[in-house]
Design a protein around this motif. Structure first.
Motif, PDB file in Angstrom:
ATOM      1  N   LEU A  15       0.875  -1.092  -0.037  1.00 54.98           N
ATOM      2  CA  LEU A  15      -0.039   0.057  -0.073  1.00 54.98           C
ATOM      3  C   LEU A  15       0.816   1.417  -0.212  1.00 54.98           C
ATOM      4  N   ILE A  16       2.302   1.172  -0.053  1.00 54.05           N
ATOM      5  CA  ILE A  16       2.846   2.328  -0.144  1.00 54.05           C
ATOM      6  C   ILE A  16       3.170   2.813  -1.714  1.00 54.05           C
ATOM      7  N   ALA A  17       2.799   3.925  -1.656  1.00 53.09           N
ATOM      8  CA  ALA A  17       3.017   4.592  -3.046  1.00 53.09           C
ATOM      9  C   ALA A  17       4.279   4.831  -3.461  1.00 53.09           C
ATOM     10  N   PRO A  18       4.688   4.543  -4.940  1.00 52.72           N
ATOM     11  CA  PRO A  18       5.820   4.596  -5.417  1.00 52.72           C
ATOM     12  C   PRO A  18       6.588   5.983  -5.160  1.00 52.72           C
ATOM     13  N   ALA A  19       7.775   5.895  -4.852  1.00 56.34           N
ATOM     14  CA  ALA A  19       8.580   7.118  -4.141  1.00 56.34           C
ATOM     15  C   ALA A  19       8.352   8.443  -5.169  1.00 56.34           C
ATOM     16  N   GLY A  20       8.345   8.224  -6.421  1.00 59.52           N
ATOM     17  CA  GLY A  20       8.152   9.379  -7.493  1.00 59.52           C
ATOM     18  C   GLY A  20       6.881  10.150  -7.219  1.00 59.52           C
ATOM     19  N   GLU A  21       5.913   9.391  -6.473  1.00 55.77           N
ATOM     20  CA  GLU A  21       4.470   9.830  -6.625  1.00 55.77           C
ATOM     21  C   GLU A  21       4.280  10.883  -5.267  1.00 55.77           C
ATOM     22  N   HIS A  22       5.304  10.713  -4.193  1.00 50.07           N
ATOM     23  CA  HIS A  22       5.147  11.097  -2.778  1.00 50.07           C
ATOM     24  C   HIS A  22       4.958  12.614  -2.750  1.00 50.07           C
ATOM     25  N   ALA A  23       5.568  13.475  -3.442  1.00 48.30           N
ATOM     26  CA  ALA A  23       5.556  14.934  -3.549  1.00 48.30           C
ATOM     27  C   ALA A  23       4.176  15.214  -3.756  1.00 48.30           C
ATOM     28  N   ALA A  24       3.403  14.657  -5.124  1.00 46.95           N
ATOM     29  CA  ALA A  24       2.261  15.044  -5.558  1.00 46.95           C
ATOM     30  C   ALA A  24       1.305  14.701  -4.525  1.00 46.95           C
ATOM     31  N   LEU A  25       1.527  13.395  -3.948  1.00 42.34           N
ATOM     32  CA  LEU A  25       0.410  13.075  -2.842  1.00 42.34           C
ATOM     33  C   LEU A  25       0.351  13.532  -1.824  1.00 42.34           C
ATOM     34  N   LYS A  26       1.589  14.250  -1.221  1.00 46.47           N
ATOM     35  CA  LYS A  26       1.495  14.958  -0.110  1.00 46.47           C
ATOM     36  C   LYS A  26       0.783  16.278  -0.435  1.00 46.47           C
ATOM     37  N   ARG A  27       1.114  16.914  -1.590  1.00 41.66           N
ATOM     38  CA  ARG A  27       0.280  18.013  -1.888  1.00 41.66           C
ATOM     39  C   ARG A  27      -1.262  18.058  -2.025  1.00 41.66           C
ATOM     40  N   GLU A  28      -1.620  16.671  -2.534  1.00 43.63           N
ATOM     41  CA  GLU A  28      -2.829  16.301  -2.605  1.00 43.63           C
ATOM     42  C   GLU A  28      -3.504  16.208  -1.188  1.00 43.63           C
ATOM     43  N   ALA A  29      -2.977  15.336  -0.388  1.00 45.58           N
ATOM     44  CA  ALA A  29      -3.199  15.109   0.989  1.00 45.58           C
ATOM     45  C   ALA A  29      -3.511  16.525   1.723  1.00 45.58           C
ATOM     46  N   GLY A  30      -2.596  17.532   1.322  1.00 42.93           N
ATOM     47  CA  GLY A  30      -2.700  18.920   2.262  1.00 42.93           C
ATOM     48  C   GLY A  30      -4.096  19.379   1.860  1.00 42.93           C
ATOM     49  N   GLN A  31      -5.069  18.940   0.931  1.00 45.36           N
ATOM     50  CA  GLN A  31      -6.325  19.549   0.561  1.00 45.36           C
ATOM     51  C   GLN A  31      -7.391  19.035   1.298  1.00 45.36           C
ATOM     52  N   TYR A  32      -7.204  17.765   1.956  1.00 46.04           N
ATOM     53  CA  TYR A  32      -8.093  16.741   2.525  1.00 46.04           C
ATOM     54  C   TYR A  32      -8.389  17.234   4.041  1.00 46.04           C
ATOM     55  N   PRO A  33      -9.702  16.859   4.569  1.00 42.47           N
ATOM     56  CA  PRO A  33      -9.664  16.878   6.252  1.00 42.47           C
ATOM     57  C   PRO A  33      -8.665  16.003   6.448  1.00 42.47           C
ATOM     58  N   ALA A  34      -7.966  16.152   7.652  1.00 41.81           N
ATOM     59  CA  ALA A  34      -6.928  15.513   8.250  1.00 41.81           C
ATOM     60  C   ALA A  34      -7.539  14.910   9.619  1.00 41.81           C
ATOM     61  N   TRP A  35      -7.186  13.562   9.817  1.00 42.12           N
ATOM     62  CA  TRP A  35      -7.629  12.613  10.996  1.00 42.12           C
ATOM     63  C   TRP A  35      -6.345  12.340  11.779  1.00 42.12           C
ATOM     64  N   ASP A  36      -6.062  12.850  12.911  1.00 39.69           N
ATOM     65  CA  ASP A  36      -5.212  12.332  13.976  1.00 39.69           C
ATOM     66  C   ASP A  36      -5.504  10.870  14.464  1.00 39.69           C
ATOM     67  N   LEU A  37      -4.451  10.031  13.958  1.00 38.37           N
ATOM     68  CA  LEU A  37      -4.808   8.624  14.447  1.00 38.37           C
ATOM     69  C   LEU A  37      -4.511   8.363  15.838  1.00 38.37           C
ATOM     70  N   THR A  38      -5.340   7.450  16.376  1.00 41.94           N
ATOM     71  CA  THR A  38      -5.240   7.127  17.785  1.00 41.94           C
ATOM     72  C   THR A  38      -4.042   6.049  17.727  1.00 41.94           C
ATOM     73  N   ALA A  39      -3.701   5.675  19.033  1.00 42.78           N
ATOM     74  CA  ALA A  39      -2.603   4.734  19.029  1.00 42.78           C
ATOM     75  C   ALA A  39      -2.794   3.368  18.466  1.00 42.78           C
ATOM     76  N   ARG A  40      -3.995   2.827  18.507  1.00 45.90           N
ATOM     77  CA  ARG A  40      -4.477   1.549  17.995  1.00 45.90           C
ATOM     78  C   ARG A  40      -4.628   1.771  16.405  1.00 45.90           C
ATOM     79  N   GLN A  41      -4.991   3.001  15.959  1.00 47.12           N
ATOM     80  CA  GLN A  41      -5.036   3.142  14.442  1.00 47.12           C
ATOM     81  C   GLN A  41      -3.886   3.170  13.904  1.00 47.12           C
ATOM     82  N   LEU A  42      -2.865   3.748  14.513  1.00 43.78           N
ATOM     83  CA  LEU A  42      -1.396   3.819  14.191  1.00 43.78           C
ATOM     84  C   LEU A  42      -0.881   2.486  13.861  1.00 43.78           C
ATOM     85  N   CYS A  43      -1.106   1.460  14.792  1.00 40.54           N
ATOM     86  CA  CYS A  43      -0.530   0.202  14.631  1.00 40.54           C
ATOM     87  C   CYS A  43      -1.360  -0.707  13.380  1.00 40.54           C
TER      88      CYS A  43
END
Length: 573
Positions: A15-43
């Motif tokens: 499920l890890i996106a190719p490294a070459g797509e990370h910069a674009a995906l991070k810009r895309e992610a900045g447009q979305y609502p953000a959820w702070d993961l709980t300890a269990r969700q991080l696991c």
């Protein structure tokens, strides 16, 4: 997203996106609502992204969730026993609007992944508890999490991973499924038996795993869970140091140690099946299932939630479909006459069986008593004693609760002086008024603000306790759930001694020098505990004291005697 075929086990989802797509995906992610993961969700997110939860491609949608609860299968029929869901608050769900995706962040705000939303719904968590755990008893850790910590709305969807969660501890042991498989290939291992544990390992565990490896004619993977385990378990830092000491006692080149950042649900038979699937994804061919595998202990009726061999029976029914063989084992016991460990069903009549339970081990650690060499190795005990000293050297918290005017502050101050006289540890007083002034000056007296104030006290008390000090807390703390939360925070590091100052309200009003009760009864103070706001009295505190008929000296002496009986302080000679 790609799927890779590894030489061991089945397909691993990547499920890890190719490294070459990370910069674009991070810009895309900045447009979305953000959820702070709980300890269990991080696991859960980590094990989704590494492929440990293959074939899952994200947090479950409703169809997968409901079928897993009902009959331990995904919607397409694939065997999978445990819901893996993303729970969010109602407020966050309402803010999503028509958002197609959300950004998933760690506690430091780093975006780890994007979840492309397929659906969101409000589950029946009581029905989930019954289906998955077979009970609604909150003494079951999995049920308690659902009832008290899980958020009310589930959001399902596929994951696009950007960055793995950061770990700064034991990095050389935190191997992904691909890395574990590659290690097996490098060593030429073709048959591997995995051992799951959440506790320190002792001689009985070594004997059990060594015998299992011999039976399976396999090498051994010791694969402990170091994410979320059962409340009260020994911290993973101590456990891993113990594993590193123990592993030297196996024959060379036969055993590998790797850590699994799994959030356990303590689900007994279903959990055992889940553990087997995870180990197959790591390339193992065999999996040890012992007595009461992933058992959560006893329920309110005093009986175990699951039978001792229920987990073995469930895994046995599905092992052919799973593609990983189960190695069942009974409890290992030490026979004095033979000076060796044997399975419990191989004990002969008249032989002397020696055992030390987990409870007895903790008692010996708490009281600084001898732990025999037949039970464990001296270097393992040294590690346990370093982080679990005798109780009279541990930190602890005394938590007074009661109505305004009950005498909490008076007792807290008197106890402070008595403990300072003993001089065994640093002592800190967290009085209600002091905390309101210095930690919670911006808070009002709504239920939400009262709970937040008590949680802040609990956090400070837990830090004091963790570092070997004594915290004395004296808030009103009117609500049972907030006090339970504080107890759980402190109990990770030391004892929590709840002391209910149960002085009746009429006595409290007579003592009221500030005239607060009169103002409250006149309606001039809103949300006043005992008058216009409820006080939920503790049902089973460690100590209950009514100061209407005893003075401070006698009351404090009762507290000191209680602390002595708990082994937290020693009588002055």
């Amino acid at each position: 997203m790609t799927q890779l075929i590894a030489p061991h086990g089945g397909r691993l989802v990547d499920l890890i996106a190719p490294a070459g797509e990370h910069a674009a995906l991070k810009r895309e992610a900045g447009q979305y609502p953000a959820w702070d993961l709980t300890a269990r969700q991080l696991c859960d997110l980590e094990l989704l992204m590494t492929g440990a939860f293959s074939p899952l491609e994200g947090f479950m949608g409703r169809a997968d969730y409901e079928r897993v609860c009902q009959d331990m299968r995904l919607a397409d029929g694939t065997l999978w026993p445990m819901p893996v869901t993303l729970d969010v608050s109602r407020e966050f769900a309402e803010k999503l609007g028509g958002a197609a995706s959300i950004a998933l962040r760690d506690p430091e705000g780093v975006i780890l992944a994007i979840l492309d939303i397929s659906e969101q719904w409000e589950p029946d968590r009581t029905a989930e508890a019954i289906a998955v755990f077979g009970t609604t008893d909150r003494l079951h850790a999995g049920v308690a999490y659902l009832a008290e910590k899980a958020h009310p709305i589930y959001v399902g969807g596929r994951i696009r991973g950007l960055e793995m969660p950061s770990h700064y501890d034991f990095r050389h042991l935190r191997l992904t499924p691909r890395e574990v498989r590659a290690h097996f290939d490098k060593l030429g291992w073709r048959r591997i038996v995995a051992f799951q544990t959440r506790n320190p390992m002792h001689r009985a565990h070594l004997e059990l795993t060594f015998r299992a490896a011999q039976i399976a004619e396999a090498n051994l993977l010791i694969h402990p869970s170091v994410g979320m385990t059962k409340p009260g378990d020994i911290d993973h830092y101590t456990r891993v140091r113990c594993y590193e000491k123990l592993i030297t006692h196996y024959p060379e080149q036969t055993t590998q140690l790797s850590l699994l950042h799994l959030a356990m649900r303590m689900g007994g038979p279903r959990e055992a099946l889940w553990h087997a699937i995870i180990r197959k994804n790591h390339g193992c061919t065999h999996f040890i299932v012992g007595r009461d595998h992933a058992g959560p202990g006893n329920g309110a009726d005093g009986k175990p939630f699951y039978g001792p061999y229920d987990a073995q029976e469930l895994v046995a029914r599905h092992q052919e479909e799973l593609g990983i063989a189960m190695v069942p084992f009974q409890e290992m016991v030490y026979i004095q006459e033979r000076a060796q460990y044997v399975p419990a069903d191989e004990v002969h009549a008249g032989e002397t069986v020696l055992t030390i339970s987990g409870t007895e081990l903790r008692r010996r650690l708490h009281e600084g008593l001898d732990i025999p060499d037949w039970f464990t190795y001296p270097e393992v005990i040294d590690e346990l004693r370093r982080t679990h000293p005798p109780r009279h050297r541990q930190g602890f918290t005394v938590f007074f609760t009661g109505l305004s005017g009950a005498g909490k502050s008076t007792l807290a101050n008197a106890l402070l002086v008595r403990l300072l006289e003993l001089g065994t540890r640093p002592v800190t007083l967290l009085d209600g008024d002091i905390v309101r002034k210095h930690l919670s000056s911006e808070l009002g007296f709504s239920r939400e603000h009262r709970d937040l104030n008590v949680q802040r006290i609990g956090f400070v008390a837990s830090e004091i306790t963790k570092n070997g000090g004594i915290a004395i807390c004296a808030p009103i703390a009117p609500y049972a759930q907030a006090r339970k939360t504080v107890r759980e925070m402190v109990a990770h590091y030391g004892m929590f001694v709840e002391t209910h100052v149960s002085t009746p309200i009429d006595v409290c009003e007579q003592r009221d020098r500030k005239g607060l009760y009169a103002l409250a009864r006149a309606g001039k103070i809103k949300e006043f505990t005992g008058v216009s706001d409820p006080y939920e009295a503790p049902e089973s505190p460690e100590l209950r004291i009514d100061t209407s008929d005893i003075g401070p000296d006698e009351a404090v002496q009762r507290i000191v005697l209680k602390l002595e009986s708990l082994g937290l302080i020693r009588p002055r000679q």
